[in-house]
Write a protein that holds these residues in place. Structure first.
Motif, PDB file in Angstrom:
ATOM      1  N   TYR A 178       0.805  -1.227   0.000  1.00 40.20           N
ATOM      2  CA  TYR A 178       0.000   0.000   0.000  1.00 40.20           C
ATOM      3  C   TYR A 178       0.839   1.279   0.000  1.00 40.20           C
ATOM      4  N   SER A 179       1.944   1.265   0.712  1.00 40.09           N
ATOM      5  CA  SER A 179       2.722   2.493   0.901  1.00 40.09           C
ATOM      6  C   SER A 179       3.789   2.714  -0.166  1.00 40.09           C
ATOM      7  N   LEU A 180       3.824   1.870  -1.174  1.00 43.04           N
ATOM      8  CA  LEU A 180       4.838   2.026  -2.220  1.00 43.04           C
ATOM      9  C   LEU A 180       4.684   3.368  -2.946  1.00 43.04           C
ATOM     10  N   PRO A 181       5.779   4.053  -3.230  1.00 38.62           N
ATOM     11  CA  PRO A 181       5.711   5.225  -4.105  1.00 38.62           C
ATOM     12  C   PRO A 181       5.150   4.818  -5.467  1.00 38.62           C
ATOM     13  N   LEU A 182       4.387   5.727  -6.076  1.00 38.48           N
ATOM     14  CA  LEU A 182       3.754   5.398  -7.353  1.00 38.48           C
ATOM     15  C   LEU A 182       4.780   5.030  -8.420  1.00 38.48           C
ATOM     16  N   LYS A 183       5.956   5.633  -8.343  1.00 36.70           N
ATOM     17  CA  LYS A 183       7.004   5.290  -9.312  1.00 36.70           C
ATOM     18  C   LYS A 183       7.344   3.809  -9.224  1.00 36.70           C
ATOM     19  N   GLN A 184       7.437   3.270  -8.005  1.00 33.84           N
ATOM     20  CA  GLN A 184       7.765   1.865  -7.845  1.00 33.84           C
ATOM     21  C   GLN A 184       6.618   0.961  -8.280  1.00 33.84           C
ATOM     22  N   VAL A 185       5.385   1.436  -8.086  1.00 36.68           N
ATOM     23  CA  VAL A 185       4.228   0.671  -8.568  1.00 36.68           C
ATOM     24  C   VAL A 185       4.285   0.545 -10.090  1.00 36.68           C
ATOM     25  N   GLY A 186       4.517   1.680 -10.752  1.00 36.85           N
ATOM     26  CA  GLY A 186       4.614   1.675 -12.209  1.00 36.85           C
ATOM     27  C   GLY A 186       5.748   0.812 -12.705  1.00 36.85           C
ATOM     28  N   ASN A 187       6.909   0.951 -12.075  1.00 39.06           N
ATOM     29  CA  ASN A 187       8.054   0.133 -12.452  1.00 39.06           C
ATOM     30  C   ASN A 187       7.746  -1.353 -12.310  1.00 39.06           C
ATOM     31  N   GLY A 188       7.093  -1.710 -11.211  1.00 40.76           N
ATOM     32  CA  GLY A 188       6.805  -3.111 -10.960  1.00 40.76           C
ATOM     33  C   GLY A 188       5.890  -3.721 -12.005  1.00 40.76           C
TER      34      GLY A 188
END
Length: 384
Positions: A178-188
């Protein structure tokens, strides 16, 4: 379908609160190395859950594993393992931490120069067991035996793989994302998407079930990825993204079919030389690679366009062009830029990339081993 052997030894503990199931999976005499990254787990509550899990267990901590784990940092962990008699590694984080744990597990009792495991494919006969608590769905490292490590001193990013370092269990709790930065969500999401593409976008071998598995993962990522950016604490969305990323590279969809991995090999050089995020390199390389390899991948490109992106109008070449653009647009929609120039890289940097590919023996890439240095240059030039 090609011949294959398949065994996945990782026990998946999936869902909210499943970390409580992990303690019974630890060895009775466990001396644990708690391995993690930059400390975000101490801010989002995951660290507290892991420490509670380890109550009554002998453990030592090692933090600071980088987003692209380096040999230099991991060798410090290896020394700690040797000094303290560690016999189990608990990797808490994303793919980089888990990849790092695999190297530490292999290097701990390796009789030789540990870098040779990566640089020379040196064999090892034993490794420490690993448990994983996943916080960033992307690489699938929690359920495979693959690892990638960067040697800062030599500007090399190299990989190795072995069943001996595949985690024995992995905790997949969507709440931990839940707390992941959006950049890391997109990268993932981009990382998982390209993992599927590397195993799917080759040539047909009459493996319709594998194709449908792959297409299902791709469609799920396309549908759920943007939702993960828009509604970060939607449990169902996070669960679907997390499971898709694991299924993308747990070995299943790649069995019985040819695989590519050229996008990864070229992308590794972008990380090694210029420090780009792994997913950023994939988003840069894949679209022009699809274009350059469009004839050898023609049938699968058409299938991608028609089945995954629902493109039905136009000639075959038009469908292929639209499929390549749809792929690039999806990456951009996930917040991952797709041009070298987006990262302040220019034509002069391509020479360095080609030189590193040659130095590392990456001169015959792809499912047909037909991506030589000239084609790699063409791909990178189109990526400008």
């Amino acid at each position: 379908m090609l011949n294959f052997n398949f065994k996945n030894q990782t026990e998946i503990l999936f869902g909210k609160g499943q970390i409580k199931e992990a303690k019974s999976r630890l060895p009775k005499d466990a001396k644990v190395l708690l391995l993690y990254g930059g400390g975000s787990i101490k801010r989002n509550g995951v660290y507290d859950d892991v420490v509670k899990l380890l109550e009554g267990v002998s453990y030592h901590e090692f933090g600071g594993v980088e987003p692209n784990p380096t040999l230099e940092t991991l060798m410090q962990a290896v020394e700690l393992v040797r000094a303290k008699g560690i016999n189990f590694i608990m990797a808490v984080g994303g793919g980089s931490v888990i990849d790092g744990a695999k190297f530490v597990a292999a290097a701990a009792h390796f009789d030789g120069e540990p870098w040779h495991i990566l640089a020379k494919g040196a064999a090892f006969t034993s490794a420490l067991p690993i448990g994983a608590v996943l916080t960033l769905p992307a690489t699938g490292s929690e359920s495979n035996g693959n690892s990638v490590v960067t040697n800062k001193a030599t500007a090399q990013k190299r990989a190795f793989g072995s069943d001996l370092v595949q985690p024995v269990f992995a905790v997949l709790d969507p709440v931990y994302t839940y707390s992941l930065p959006l950049k890391q969500v997109g990268n993932g999401v981009v990382d998982a998407f390209v993992h599927v593409i590397e195993q799917y976008l080759t040539y047909p071998v009459n493996a319709p079930l594998q194709d449908r598995f792959a297409e299902g993962i791709l469609q799920t990522l396309i549908g759920e990825g943007p939702k993960a950016l828009a509604t970060p604490q939607d449990y169902d969305v996070r669960a679907n993204v997390m499971w898709s990323a694991t299924m993308a590279l747990n070995g299943l969809i790649g069995k019985g079919v040819p695989q590519d991995w050229a996008t990864h090999m070229i992308g590794h050089e972008l990380t090694a030389l210029f420090g780009l995020d792994h997913a950023q390199t994939l988003a840069i390389v894949l679209p022009p690679l699809m274009y350059v390899q469009r004839e050898t991948k023609r049938q699968k490109l058409l299938q991608l366009g028609q089945r995954v992106f629902d493109i039905s109008n136009g000639t075959e070449d038009e469908i292929i062009d639209k499929a390549i653009k749809a792929t690039q647009d999806f990456f951009e929609h996930m917040g991952v830029k797709t041009r070298l120039s987006d990262y302040n890289l220019a034509a002069t940097d391509i020479d360095k990339l080609i030189a590193n590919l040659e130095r590392n023996g990456m001169t015959a890439l792809g499912e047909h081993a037909d991506i030589d240095l000239a084609k790699a240059r063409q791909i990178l030039t189109l990526a400008l």
